[in-house]
Write a protein that holds these residues in place. Sequence first.
Motif, PDB file in Angstrom:
ATOM      1  N   LEU B  47       0.857  -1.187   0.000  1.00 30.77           N
ATOM      2  CA  LEU B  47       0.000   0.000   0.000  1.00 30.77           C
ATOM      3  C   LEU B  47       0.888   1.230   0.000  1.00 30.77           C
ATOM      4  CD1 LEU B  47      -3.206   0.504   1.971  1.00 30.77           C
ATOM      5  CD2 LEU B  47      -1.434   2.204   2.283  1.00 30.77           C
ATOM      6  N   VAL B  48       0.500   2.190  -0.782  1.00 30.00           N
ATOM      7  CA  VAL B  48       1.240   3.446  -0.789  1.00 30.00           C
ATOM      8  C   VAL B  48       0.304   4.535  -0.280  1.00 30.00           C
ATOM      9  CG1 VAL B  48       0.719   3.788  -3.232  1.00 30.00           C
ATOM     10  CG2 VAL B  48       2.524   5.112  -2.184  1.00 30.00           C
ATOM     11  N   SER B  49       0.851   5.361   0.590  1.00 33.77           N
ATOM     12  CA  SER B  49       0.051   6.431   1.160  1.00 33.77           C
ATOM     13  C   SER B  49       0.881   7.711   1.105  1.00 33.77           C
ATOM     14  CB  SER B  49      -0.306   6.067   2.604  1.00 33.77           C
ATOM     15  OG  SER B  49      -0.744   7.214   3.291  1.00 33.77           O
ATOM     16  N   MET B  50       0.320   8.718   0.447  1.00 36.52           N
ATOM     17  CA  MET B  50       1.046   9.970   0.304  1.00 36.52           C
ATOM     18  C   MET B  50       0.230  11.100   0.904  1.00 36.52           C
ATOM     19  SD  MET B  50       1.859  12.187  -3.041  1.00 36.52           S
ATOM     20  CE  MET B  50       0.273  12.916  -2.871  1.00 36.52           C
ATOM     21  N   MET B  51       0.912  11.986   1.553  1.00 34.35           N
ATOM     22  CA  MET B  51       0.248  13.195   2.028  1.00 34.35           C
ATOM     23  C   MET B  51       1.117  14.367   1.615  1.00 34.35           C
ATOM     24  SD  MET B  51      -2.354  14.351   3.669  1.00 34.35           S
ATOM     25  CE  MET B  51      -2.584  16.088   3.382  1.00 34.35           C
ATOM     26  N   TYR B  52       0.597  15.154   0.706  1.00 34.84           N
ATOM     27  CA  TYR B  52       1.307  16.352   0.255  1.00 34.84           C
ATOM     28  C   TYR B  52       0.558  17.513   0.875  1.00 34.84           C
ATOM     29  CZ  TYR B  52       5.052  17.633  -2.967  1.00 34.84           C
ATOM     30  OH  TYR B  52       6.248  18.020  -3.504  1.00 34.84           O
ATOM     31  N   LYS B  53       1.097  18.067   1.936  1.00 29.61           N
ATOM     32  CA  LYS B  53       0.333  19.029   2.715  1.00 29.61           C
ATOM     33  C   LYS B  53       0.221  20.363   2.005  1.00 29.61           C
ATOM     34  CE  LYS B  53       0.363  16.828   7.040  1.00 29.61           C
ATOM     35  NZ  LYS B  53       1.297  16.507   8.111  1.00 29.61           N
ATOM     36  N   ALA B  54      -0.813  21.097   2.388  1.00 27.65           N
ATOM     37  CA  ALA B  54      -1.107  22.368   1.727  1.00 27.65           C
ATOM     38  C   ALA B  54       0.066  23.342   1.797  1.00 27.65           C
ATOM     39  CB  ALA B  54      -2.347  22.995   2.350  1.00 27.65           C
ATOM     40  N   GLU B  55       0.821  23.301   2.927  1.00 30.14           N
ATOM     41  CA  GLU B  55       1.906  24.288   3.071  1.00 30.14           C
ATOM     42  C   GLU B  55       3.055  24.034   2.098  1.00 30.14           C
ATOM     43  OE1 GLU B  55       0.585  22.571   5.690  1.00 30.14           O
ATOM     44  OE2 GLU B  55       2.162  21.623   6.902  1.00 30.14           O
ATOM     45  N   ALA B  56       3.096  22.848   1.479  1.00 27.80           N
ATOM     46  CA  ALA B  56       4.140  22.581   0.499  1.00 27.80           C
ATOM     47  C   ALA B  56       3.881  23.347  -0.796  1.00 27.80           C
ATOM     48  CB  ALA B  56       4.219  21.092   0.203  1.00 27.80           C
ATOM     49  N   PHE B  57       2.654  23.832  -0.935  1.00 19.82           N
ATOM     50  CA  PHE B  57       2.310  24.583  -2.146  1.00 19.82           C
ATOM     51  C   PHE B  57       2.230  26.068  -1.790  1.00 19.82           C
ATOM     52  CE2 PHE B  57       0.435  20.381  -2.506  1.00 19.82           C
ATOM     53  CZ  PHE B  57       0.778  19.994  -3.788  1.00 19.82           C
ATOM     54  N   SER B  58       2.417  26.901  -2.826  1.00 14.88           N
ATOM     55  CA  SER B  58       2.233  28.326  -2.558  1.00 14.88           C
ATOM     56  C   SER B  58       1.714  29.005  -3.823  1.00 14.88           C
ATOM     57  CB  SER B  58       3.559  28.947  -2.120  1.00 14.88           C
ATOM     58  OG  SER B  58       4.536  28.721  -3.126  1.00 14.88           O
ATOM     59  N   PRO B  59       0.504  29.348  -3.920  1.00 13.58           N
ATOM     60  CA  PRO B  59      -0.513  29.140  -2.891  1.00 13.58           C
ATOM     61  C   PRO B  59      -1.209  27.795  -3.083  1.00 13.58           C
ATOM     62  CG  PRO B  59      -1.413  30.447  -4.672  1.00 13.58           C
ATOM     63  CD  PRO B  59      -0.022  30.095  -5.087  1.00 13.58           C
ATOM     64  N   TYR B  60      -2.040  27.461  -2.101  1.00 10.89           N
ATOM     65  CA  TYR B  60      -2.871  26.262  -2.224  1.00 10.89           C
ATOM     66  C   TYR B  60      -4.308  26.647  -1.938  1.00 10.89           C
ATOM     67  CZ  TYR B  60      -4.721  21.575  -1.546  1.00 10.89           C
ATOM     68  OH  TYR B  60      -5.449  20.426  -1.654  1.00 10.89           O
ATOM     69  N   ARG B  61      -5.181  26.221  -2.822  1.00  9.68           N
ATOM     70  CA  ARG B  61      -6.583  26.552  -2.620  1.00  9.68           C
ATOM     71  C   ARG B  61      -7.419  25.357  -3.040  1.00  9.68           C
ATOM     72  NH1 ARG B  61     -10.007  30.237  -6.661  1.00  9.68           N
ATOM     73  NH2 ARG B  61     -12.034  29.685  -5.785  1.00  9.68           N
ATOM     74  N   CYS B  62      -8.257  24.900  -2.151  1.00 13.17           N
ATOM     75  CA  CYS B  62      -9.176  23.810  -2.503  1.00 13.17           C
ATOM     76  C   CYS B  62     -10.484  24.033  -1.766  1.00 13.17           C
ATOM     77  CB  CYS B  62      -8.563  22.455  -2.134  1.00 13.17           C
ATOM     78  SG  CYS B  62      -9.598  21.073  -2.627  1.00 13.17           S
ATOM     79  N   ASP B  63     -11.524  24.415  -2.496  1.00 16.53           N
ATOM     80  CA  ASP B  63     -12.787  24.784  -1.853  1.00 16.53           C
ATOM     81  C   ASP B  63     -13.580  23.558  -1.418  1.00 16.53           C
ATOM     82  OD1 ASP B  63     -11.980  27.218  -2.720  1.00 16.53           O
ATOM     83  OD2 ASP B  63     -13.158  27.118  -4.570  1.00 16.53           O
ATOM     84  N   ARG B  64     -13.421  22.522  -2.153  1.00  8.00           N
ATOM     85  CA  ARG B  64     -14.289  21.371  -1.929  1.00  8.00           C
ATOM     86  C   ARG B  64     -13.461  20.107  -2.114  1.00  8.00           C
ATOM     87  NH1 ARG B  64     -20.010  21.779  -4.767  1.00  8.00           N
ATOM     88  NH2 ARG B  64     -19.855  23.773  -3.718  1.00  8.00           N
TER      89      ARG B  64
END
Lengths: 480, 259
Positions: B47-64
């Motif tokens: 199993l592979v599990s990845m978490m690319y957190k919002a702070e790694a992006f600039s900017p990051y926006r996801c409404d839904r």
Amino acid sequence: MARTRSKGGATTTTKSASKSQSSAGTESRYTLPDESPNPPKIFILPRKATPEARVVSLLNPRYGKPTRYLVCPSTGVYEFTRIAAPKSTPRSWLIEHSTSSSTTTSNSELPSASQSEEKDKETTTTEKGQDEDEFGAYITKGAELFVATPVDPVFLVLPALSSSSAEEGGASNKKKKLFLSSDDHFDNLARGGQDALSPHLGEVLRWGNIRALFESRMAVVCDTVDAGDESMYRLSEEKLLAVLLDKARSMSTTSLPPSMEEKFVAKALEAPVLSVKRETPAAAPQASTETLASQSAVSTPKVENSESQSSVSSADTTSTTVSDASTAATSVAAAEEEAANSEAFELKPAIVASPEVISLQRLRTALSFILSSYVAPAQAARLREQLGARAELQAEFGPLDDYLGRVAALRQEAVAARSMADYSRKRVLDDEELAERAEKKRRKDEDDKRKKAGLSRGVKTLGKVNTSGMKKMSDFFKKK
Amino acid sequence: MLEARLDKANDLKKVVDAIKDLVQDCNFDCNDSGLALQAMDNSHVALVSMMYKAEAFSPYRCDRNIALGVNLVSLTKVLRAAQNDDVLTLKAEDAPDSLNLVFESSASDRVSEYDLKLMDIDQEHLGIPETEYAATITMPSGEFRRICTDLMAMSESVTIEASKDGVKFAANGDIGNGSVTLRSHQEVDKEENNIDIELTEPVSLTFSLKYLVNFCKAQPLSTRVKICLSNEVPLLVEYGLAGTSYLRFYLAPKIGDEE
């Protein structure tokens, strides 16, 4: 398999393609007129029926439900038989009401006693101009043909005679049945047993010599006593049985209708071929079940009749269908085909039925047919019992029973032999199956190709890794 | 509406390269905390599990919350068009048919834009509990990779044995056997070469080397790799991404007969 989601410009998505098609197909240049709530029906009426004949609802002797009959004051009662194409091959009638074609049969106008809308029939007369306006040329989707054939009124009065006898028999065991006047019997009939009424019986009895006809037929199956100027009747089952046997005999002297002959006489008497291993025994297990059916209680015709009756009750405005000839015809057509196939290989059956046996089987089939289509189930059961109890009848049917016993034994042998040799038989595929198989393979190939295109080399090689002894991830982690 | 800007397109490239040989299709689940991914290989043993957190992006926006169903081979093809230093922007609508990728070169004024068709992928999500592992080994990712590829020559499977003496990777195959033993090791001037072993109880487990080698394709992501073992539970191999983002691999141990 996962599919591409996008709609725009996608060649692989079937969704968008079908959508555009359907939108194009919805608008037609022609609009169809609304369906008529009372579509015309086609009747074939007997020539000898007088213009005074009417379609009326009387109680069906077998099912105790109101069913439509054609009653002619002078020539008697006719039942309707519905002839329809099987559901698998739908057909339609194109009915044209033209004045010139009205002379085909010299039938007369015949307004139904209950609903005047039902008066359309095979022939129209010139004075029916308003019908022409109403229908003109008409296409009806139910390609049904209603044929009126004479029916013995004795069957129609039978429920009344037997119901009174049944009640009495149940109440005080073996108590002598009462003699009743014909009026009382007809009252019984009009009440129609439980809830169903015979709506038009009283009316019908007032016509011409219908009452006399009914009474005379009633006398045939009843013991009568004269009380003053009135005759009293009581059902005699012996007489009834004699009448039914007579009818069955006259039915079976010439051969039965081909479909019945094939299914219940030829099939039942057919002995398996033991010397030939191929093909022929294939029909044997089927045939044996058929004999069982026809021997024990003629369950097959019973089923057909109940089918036809359900169609009557569901469409009450349609006219009567007493025996659904079409279902029998189709099922027998298939059987005939099968028989033709097996005949090609048939060399010599183990035993051949003698003409005597054949005619006895015909008689038995005819009798079962009458019992299962014109006599109420309870009464039919009683009559069958009596039939079995009568020693001279047993003797008469003796050769037939012997023969059937031998055939059953032979069939059992054949089935046993067949199951032994079965492994060597390979089924031959027909074209349709081949095509289907090819299509399946093609689709699978396509799917595989698409899957492979999205598969990286690493995933492919991982697929070959030996994972024995490794548990699935879902064994360790629970589903969310 | 999703909009995520990554300074280096190469970061995403490396993630995708690390996963694409393990799974073919997977959902990138986007929510306001970042991009998440969970997928299993076809045999469902890894199993592979990845978490690319919002702070790694600039900017990051996801409404839904959006699930981006992606075929990783196709995504690799698109990402190949990006230069390593390009600024990458991911965009998707709320109910997307496709994922929009824009690569902007910082030096020259070159902008490339790609739309990747998305797929509906039925995927079951497994809940992975936080586990206290009996042994946790942190080592240079290159070292781990070397051990795996070396032992691969000997056998299909490796036994990892952690005791107070160190960690022993042992392979026993047709042509012979081999093993690599690591001991705790500290380098003050080169911390990335440290080998840290935390042990609460001795562990010995056997794993498929093919899968481990596959996990090692994530090596470019990080100089360090964390390997966690406990009896009767899957092995965890974790590569750190920028910040607290991570890429984790789980592999079921081989139980019973070892060839």
